[in-house]
Design a protein around this motif. Structure first.
Motif, PDB file in Angstrom:
ATOM      1  N   ALA A 129       7.013   6.352   8.926  1.00 15.37           N
ATOM      2  CA  ALA A 129       6.316   6.338   7.641  1.00 15.37           C
ATOM      3  C   ALA A 129       7.003   7.253   6.643  1.00 15.37           C
ATOM      4  O   ALA A 129       7.122   6.928   5.459  1.00 15.37           O
TER       5      ALA A 129
ATOM      6  N   HIS B 286      -3.187  10.417   9.898  1.00 17.69           N
ATOM      7  CA  HIS B 286      -3.401   9.267   9.031  1.00 17.69           C
ATOM      8  C   HIS B 286      -4.830   9.295   8.505  1.00 17.69           C
ATOM      9  O   HIS B 286      -5.781   9.464   9.274  1.00 17.69           O
TER      10      HIS B 286
ATOM     11  N   GLU C 111       1.473  11.319  10.647  1.00 16.48           N
ATOM     12  CA  GLU C 111       0.908  10.015  10.343  1.00 16.48           C
ATOM     13  C   GLU C 111       0.284   9.286  11.532  1.00 16.48           C
ATOM     14  O   GLU C 111      -0.885   8.983  11.532  1.00 16.48           O
TER      15      GLU C 111
ATOM     16  N   SER D 271       0.638   6.396   2.447  1.00 14.38           N
ATOM     17  CA  SER D 271       0.916   6.027   3.841  1.00 14.38           C
ATOM     18  C   SER D 271       1.195   4.541   3.993  1.00 14.38           C
ATOM     19  O   SER D 271       0.713   3.894   4.929  1.00 14.38           O
TER      20      SER D 271
ATOM     21  N   VAL E  59       2.851  10.662   2.111  1.00 20.80           N
ATOM     22  CA  VAL E  59       2.517  10.521   3.522  1.00 20.80           C
ATOM     23  C   VAL E  59       1.730  11.748   3.967  1.00 20.80           C
ATOM     24  O   VAL E  59       1.614  12.736   3.241  1.00 20.80           O
TER      25      VAL E  59
ATOM     26  N   SER F 101      -2.656   3.131   3.605  1.00 20.86           N
ATOM     27  CA  SER F 101      -2.381   2.385   4.822  1.00 20.86           C
ATOM     28  C   SER F 101      -2.148   0.914   4.463  1.00 20.86           C
ATOM     29  O   SER F 101      -1.258   0.610   3.677  1.00 20.86           O
TER      30      SER F 101
END
Length: 431
Positions: free
Chosen positions: A304, A341, A246, A136, A242, A110
């Protein structure tokens, strides 16, 4: 202890470490939208990597306005400078802990993944790592002009001058209260489905996050995508990937407004070919335990996933065999059978027994999946390959209860090209 004593102790530690084969090093950067997060989370424990011969360093960095806000007489990328300082410490000291300063892999998820790619392409950090794992991530970029506009507005709202002296007049709590007024943007109360689709496919440049790395022309002279297009870090190895759904959970507030909406029809209304829209929605079958999320799931996934594809294609254009892709698809029962996510974190870190994992993934998350995913991450850090073909061959690894190499993100590529053709006023994606 006097300085001479510390130097002697450091020399003894270096000598002791040098008698054994130096281990590969993984430097991890936590996520949290550049406004939250901590390296002390039990999901960041490095014990499984240490068990498998990797030296792990998990670092802190300044967050929010303190780390990335514009101040007239201060560097704008203070959080990035913290990260670089940590990497320089690793370079100078990790041998004393048995690590090889020439075998450092950056890893983050992230905002941590965005940080990894920022460091991966920043000129000042080029000599501080040999590889990176971006989970991600996104090309979250803000211009210096936008940062200054926001910084001046924030200072005005706090009633101070936009200088270090001005901000120093506030307590930390007052500064944080002022920052909170400039938090992550929330979508409008009324959602137009076609506009929603367009925003998901072509998100704003800062991805809705008010703070983060700034292209300042100095420390960060260009965006990650522009740097990769120029061949920066082409010789370094990159593992990027990913999850299957997401950002779906963040958009569940839109469920009521999108309930009953024909998402494929909304994509067509936004200007995309109807056949492609139908194909894409069909690739996101309705979740079994949260059927309403079928409205937001296909709409939230593209950005993403398109970013991972774009970076991979830019990399393949300069060096075909240094990039590997993955797609983590295990559906968590807690999250309505969605691969949301952060779902992959305890698996790739082999921490299924960590605090909070059973609440997030149920009492029996698949042990075999953790074994396979963690082994791939260890292999990449230590050997330079996760165990499957580079993405230039057209495939990546799909992680699920049964995992296999498959062609990845081809549909996202066609969707990105169609979106650009439909919306000529947006920058062309390299996908």
């Amino acid at each position: 202890m006097r300085a001479g004593g510390r130097d002697a102790q450091r020399q003894r530690l270096h000598a002791r470490a040098g008698r054994a084969r130096a281990a590969a090093v993984m430097v991890r950067l936590h996520g949290g939208g550049f406004a939250a997060g901590s390296p002390v989370s039990p999901w960041y424990d490095g014990r499984s990597f240490s068990r498998d011969g990797v030296v792990v360093v998990t670092v802190s960095y300044r967050l929010g306005f303190h780390g990335f806000g514009w101040i007239e007489d201060a560097p704008v990328n203070r959080g990035v400078l913290d990260q670089i300082a940590a990497l320089e410490w690793v370079r100078d000291n990790i041998a004393a802990f048995g690590g090889d300063p020439g075998a450092v892999t950056l890893a983050g998820q992230s905002a941590g993944g965005i940080s990894v790619m920022t460091l991966f392409t920043a000129p000042r950090a080029q000599s501080l790592s040999r590889a990176a794992i971006c989970m991600s991530g996104a090309d979250r970029v803000q211009s210096r002009e936008s940062a200054e506009e926001r910084g001046r507005a924030l200072a005005a709202s706090a009633g101070v001058e936009p200088t270090t002296a001005g901000w120093s007049a506030l307590t930390e709590e007052q500064a944080l209260d002022a920052q909170d007024a400039f938090g992550i943007r929330t979508p409008p109360a009324t959602i137009d489905p076609a506009a929603f689709i367009r925003g998901a496919l072509m998100p704003p440049e800062d991805h809705g996050m008010p703070f983060g790395p700034v292209v300042d022309g100095e420390l960060l002279p260009r965006s990650v995508s522009d740097a990769l297009a120029e061949g920066v870090a082409a010789d370094k190895r990159l593992l990027i990937g990913v999850t299957g759904h997401e950002f779906t959970l963040w958009m569940l507030h839109a469920e009521e407004q999108l309930r009953g909406v024909d998402i494929a029809g909304a994509m067509t209304e936004a200007g995309l070919p109807p056949e492609l829209a139908a194909e894409y929605v069909a690739s996101h079958p309705e979740p079994r335990r949260r059927p309403r999320s079928s409205a937001t799931s296909p709409a939230c996934a593209p950005s993403a996933r398109r970013q991972a594809l774009r970076w991979s294609r830019l990399r393949a254009a300069t060096n075909a065999d240094t990039t590997w892709l993955y797609d983590f698809r295990w559906p968590s029962p807690f999250y309505g059978d969605l691969a949301v996510h952060c779902v992959e974190l305890p698996f790739v870190r082999d921490l299924l027994d960590a605090d909070g994992v059973s609440r997030a993934h149920g009492p029996n998350p698949p042990r075999e999946l953790a074994t396979r995913a963690h082994a791939a991450w260890v292999s990449f850090v230590t050997e330079g390959t996760p165990g499957w073909q580079p993405w230039a061959r057209g495939v990546g690894m799909v992680f699920n209860e049964t995992s296999e190499e498959k062609p990845l993100l081809e549909l996202e590529g066609r969707l990105a090209r169609a979106a650009h053709a439909a919306w000529q006023d947006t920058p062309a994606p390299a996908a």
